[in-house]
Motif scaffolding. Sequence first.
Motif, PDB file in Angstrom:
ATOM      1  N   VAL A   1       0.639  -1.073  -0.064  1.00 31.64           N
ATOM      2  CA  VAL A   1      -0.028   0.211   0.035  1.00 31.64           C
ATOM      3  C   VAL A   1       0.847   1.283  -0.095  1.00 31.64           C
ATOM      4  CG1 VAL A   1      -1.852  -1.166   1.254  1.00 31.64           C
ATOM      5  CG2 VAL A   1      -0.093  -0.016   2.421  1.00 31.64           C
ATOM      6  N   PRO A   2       0.503   2.479  -0.489  1.00 30.94           N
ATOM      7  CA  PRO A   2       1.432   3.624  -0.672  1.00 30.94           C
ATOM      8  C   PRO A   2       1.480   4.077   0.837  1.00 30.94           C
ATOM      9  CG  PRO A   2      -0.713   3.820  -2.055  1.00 30.94           C
ATOM     10  CD  PRO A   2      -0.805   2.401  -1.530  1.00 30.94           C
ATOM     11  N   GLY A   3       2.741   4.596   1.002  1.00 33.30           N
ATOM     12  CA  GLY A   3       3.040   4.998   2.205  1.00 33.30           C
ATOM     13  C   GLY A   3       3.737   3.884   3.142  1.00 33.30           C
ATOM     14  N   GLY A   4       3.725   2.756   2.902  1.00 37.70           N
ATOM     15  CA  GLY A   4       4.180   1.531   3.450  1.00 37.70           C
ATOM     16  C   GLY A   4       5.642   1.435   3.372  1.00 37.70           C
ATOM     17  N   ASN A   5       6.324   1.733   2.252  1.00 45.12           N
ATOM     18  CA  ASN A   5       7.786   1.462   2.194  1.00 45.12           C
ATOM     19  C   ASN A   5       8.518   2.763   2.554  1.00 45.12           C
ATOM     20  OD1 ASN A   5       7.465  -1.010   0.624  1.00 45.12           O
ATOM     21  ND2 ASN A   5       6.379   0.406  -0.755  1.00 45.12           N
ATOM     22  N   LEU A   6       9.697   2.422   3.048  1.00 50.30           N
ATOM     23  CA  LEU A   6      10.834   3.487   3.544  1.00 50.30           C
ATOM     24  C   LEU A   6      11.824   3.486   2.698  1.00 50.30           C
ATOM     25  CD1 LEU A   6      10.206   3.265   7.373  1.00 50.30           C
ATOM     26  CD2 LEU A   6       9.239   4.698   6.017  1.00 50.30           C
ATOM     27  N   LEU A   7      12.405   4.498   2.410  1.00 51.41           N
ATOM     28  CA  LEU A   7      13.892   4.572   1.839  1.00 51.41           C
ATOM     29  C   LEU A   7      14.817   5.593   2.549  1.00 51.41           C
ATOM     30  CD1 LEU A   7      12.172   5.844  -1.583  1.00 51.41           C
ATOM     31  CD2 LEU A   7      13.042   3.581  -0.959  1.00 51.41           C
ATOM     32  N   VAL A   8      16.043   5.189   2.562  1.00 54.48           N
ATOM     33  CA  VAL A   8      16.976   6.364   3.556  1.00 54.48           C
ATOM     34  C   VAL A   8      18.124   6.517   2.571  1.00 54.48           C
ATOM     35  CG1 VAL A   8      18.371   4.139   3.985  1.00 54.48           C
ATOM     36  CG2 VAL A   8      18.378   6.254   5.437  1.00 54.48           C
ATOM     37  N   LEU A   9      18.319   7.801   2.545  1.00 55.38           N
ATOM     38  CA  LEU A   9      19.492   8.562   1.896  1.00 55.38           C
ATOM     39  C   LEU A   9      20.362   9.474   3.044  1.00 55.38           C
ATOM     40  CD1 LEU A   9      20.883   9.072  -0.539  1.00 55.38           C
ATOM     41  CD2 LEU A   9      19.718  11.113  -0.951  1.00 55.38           C
ATOM     42  N   ASP A  10      21.697   8.892   3.384  1.00 55.46           N
ATOM     43  CA  ASP A  10      22.198   9.389   4.649  1.00 55.46           C
ATOM     44  C   ASP A  10      21.588   9.709   5.820  1.00 55.46           C
ATOM     45  OD1 ASP A  10      24.257   9.657   2.817  1.00 55.46           O
ATOM     46  OD2 ASP A  10      23.959  11.522   2.218  1.00 55.46           O
ATOM     47  N   GLU A  11      21.142  10.717   6.427  1.00 57.74           N
ATOM     48  CA  GLU A  11      20.318  10.978   7.498  1.00 57.74           C
ATOM     49  C   GLU A  11      19.038  11.025   7.727  1.00 57.74           C
ATOM     50  OE1 GLU A  11      21.026  15.037   5.996  1.00 57.74           O
ATOM     51  OE2 GLU A  11      22.227  13.092   6.255  1.00 57.74           O
ATOM     52  N   ALA A  12      18.394  11.130   6.221  1.00 53.02           N
ATOM     53  CA  ALA A  12      17.035  11.470   5.871  1.00 53.02           C
ATOM     54  C   ALA A  12      16.209   9.975   5.823  1.00 53.02           C
ATOM     55  CB  ALA A  12      16.767  12.317   4.809  1.00 53.02           C
ATOM     56  N   VAL A  13      15.032   9.781   6.150  1.00 53.00           N
ATOM     57  CA  VAL A  13      14.207   8.654   5.710  1.00 53.00           C
ATOM     58  C   VAL A  13      13.012   9.069   5.093  1.00 53.00           C
ATOM     59  CG1 VAL A  13      12.953   6.802   6.635  1.00 53.00           C
ATOM     60  CG2 VAL A  13      15.185   7.271   7.707  1.00 53.00           C
ATOM     61  N   TYR A  14      12.572   8.512   4.077  1.00 55.89           N
ATOM     62  CA  TYR A  14      11.558   8.965   3.080  1.00 55.89           C
ATOM     63  C   TYR A  14      10.532   7.850   3.012  1.00 55.89           C
ATOM     64  CZ  TYR A  14      14.970  12.595   1.880  1.00 55.89           C
ATOM     65  OH  TYR A  14      15.959  13.409   1.891  1.00 55.89           O
ATOM     66  N   ALA A  15       9.107   8.197   2.676  1.00 56.01           N
ATOM     67  CA  ALA A  15       8.053   7.199   2.468  1.00 56.01           C
ATOM     68  C   ALA A  15       7.691   7.367   0.806  1.00 56.01           C
ATOM     69  CB  ALA A  15       7.001   7.167   3.350  1.00 56.01           C
ATOM     70  N   HIS A  16       8.338   8.225   0.115  1.00 55.39           N
ATOM     71  CA  HIS A  16       7.918   8.321  -1.237  1.00 55.39           C
ATOM     72  C   HIS A  16       9.244   8.760  -2.226  1.00 55.39           C
ATOM     73  CE1 HIS A  16       7.843  12.286   0.826  1.00 55.39           C
ATOM     74  NE2 HIS A  16       8.549  12.780  -0.087  1.00 55.39           N
ATOM     75  N   GLY A  17       9.027   8.873  -3.392  1.00 58.58           N
ATOM     76  CA  GLY A  17      10.131   9.158  -4.079  1.00 58.58           C
ATOM     77  C   GLY A  17      11.046   7.992  -4.520  1.00 58.58           C
ATOM     78  N   ALA A  18      12.419   8.667  -4.634  1.00 56.45           N
ATOM     79  CA  ALA A  18      13.417   7.572  -4.791  1.00 56.45           C
ATOM     80  C   ALA A  18      14.745   8.259  -4.273  1.00 56.45           C
ATOM     81  CB  ALA A  18      13.703   7.144  -6.522  1.00 56.45           C
ATOM     82  N   VAL A  19      15.435   7.160  -3.911  1.00 57.18           N
ATOM     83  CA  VAL A  19      16.876   7.543  -3.413  1.00 57.18           C
ATOM     84  C   VAL A  19      17.896   6.923  -4.363  1.00 57.18           C
ATOM     85  CG1 VAL A  19      16.226   8.136  -1.379  1.00 57.18           C
ATOM     86  CG2 VAL A  19      16.978   5.582  -1.756  1.00 57.18           C
ATOM     87  N   GLY A  20      19.191   7.691  -4.470  1.00 62.41           N
ATOM     88  CA  GLY A  20      19.955   6.760  -5.166  1.00 62.41           C
ATOM     89  C   GLY A  20      21.623   7.323  -4.933  1.00 62.41           C
ATOM     90  N   ALA A  21      22.557   6.551  -5.697  1.00 65.65           N
ATOM     91  CA  ALA A  21      23.841   6.852  -5.579  1.00 65.65           C
ATOM     92  C   ALA A  21      24.534   6.723  -6.939  1.00 65.65           C
ATOM     93  CB  ALA A  21      24.498   5.865  -4.602  1.00 65.65           C
ATOM     94  N   LEU A  22      25.166   7.873  -7.303  1.00 67.39           N
ATOM     95  CA  LEU A  22      25.776   7.686  -8.638  1.00 67.39           C
ATOM     96  C   LEU A  22      27.125   7.199  -8.369  1.00 67.39           C
ATOM     97  CD1 LEU A  22      25.863   8.306 -11.596  1.00 67.39           C
ATOM     98  CD2 LEU A  22      26.420  10.860 -11.262  1.00 67.39           C
ATOM     99  N   LEU A  23      27.731   6.233  -8.886  1.00 70.80           N
ATOM    100  CA  LEU A  23      28.876   5.423  -8.779  1.00 70.80           C
ATOM    101  C   LEU A  23      29.878   5.926  -9.770  1.00 70.80           C
ATOM    102  CD1 LEU A  23      27.961   2.052  -7.873  1.00 70.80           C
ATOM    103  CD2 LEU A  23      27.915   3.629  -6.242  1.00 70.80           C
TER     104      LEU A  23
END
Length: 401
Positions: free
Chosen positions: A182-204
């Motif tokens: 369901v929407p809002g149920g997934n979590l993403l982390v980028l450094d110190e921030a945690v999100y429940a929407h959008g996308a996070v990534g790392a350019l290698l």
Amino acid sequence: MPFAAALSEHPDPATATGEVIGEVLERLGSVPGDGGGVGGADVGVRPDLVVVFATAAHRDAFTDITAAVRRLLRPRVLLGATAVSVLGGSREVEGVPGLSLWAAAGIGEVTPLRLDPPTIGARAVGPLPLGAGPGGEVAGGDRVLLLLPDPFTFPADAFVAEVSARQPGLRVVGGLASASPVPGGNLLVLDEAVYAHGAVGALLPAGAVETSFVSQGCRPVGRPLTVTRSQGNLLQELAGRPALERLGEVADAVGPDDRALLAAGVHLGRVIDEHKADFHQGDFLIRAVLGADGASGALAVGDQVEVGSTVQFQVRDATSADEDLRLMLTAQEADAALVFTCNGRGLHFFGTRDHDASLVTELTGSVATAGMFCAGELGPVGAANFVHGYTASVALFRDRR
């Protein structure tokens, strides 16, 4: 060794966090003191990138888990997502709490990337905030964007298509978070921030990833055919005959085993590189056949089908998927691997545990394998990036010191 990975099945988040961090610290080793330790003593290797994958059982503690990872491992970039299942080493954790941690040091400068849906153009993605080139393009080829999107709020298909169009040398590897349906149920982390929407990534940086590939797990049947009439995702004619009629010809020509697989679910492979003389597994972008119109003879396919393109019907089963992944791993060697496998694979599909994780680890010799089960996998086929299903998208790393 500049790579390390650890997996814990402990149901208590604090204990699981301690287990994986401790194991990663031990495997990374230490470097000569640089003043960061007491009296200039040795300090732990500071990873360039750390990725954490957690099952839904650890969702409520995800912020605390990632804070502990940042505090103790001090990664230059931290990335993570919640998933229905995770993998680490040669094991896959399904149906029970799982926490998987992966770290890489000495791979070069890693650029964190946050993509928030309001900043993305309505049709595609707008300027890509990936580099300093004109219009935001990434400078230099042979780079990899490790991307973890939320499946409900991020237009992954449009984004990877835009990346392929604007920066053909950039490979996108990753997977869609899958811990919640369901929407809002997934979590993403980028450094110190945690999100429940959008996308996070790392350019290698260029050269950080030895190779990447997508094992689509399908086997072609029949012969390649040219699309002679189509409209959007409706495949109307193949080689001058109704598409449904051509499918019937294939079903009549194959043996009973393949006929049963076709009856269970037909797939269509679109050739990516039309300049090839012959087409084999790995040359196709696989999409499901969604339905058929008996009156017109058209087939509905889960993608746009262009007139003039070459396609071939495909079957998918555990044997084909096993053979395809083994083929992709042939002659590959790796010190580390990130694996993004479909949540439709695993025990339910293969009938045995740990299939993808064990094959990648054993056939490449990777000592640091980690990943997650995804609601869609991201990876290149030919020179373009796509969102896939029922696949395993793999990035392999080597120690370049």
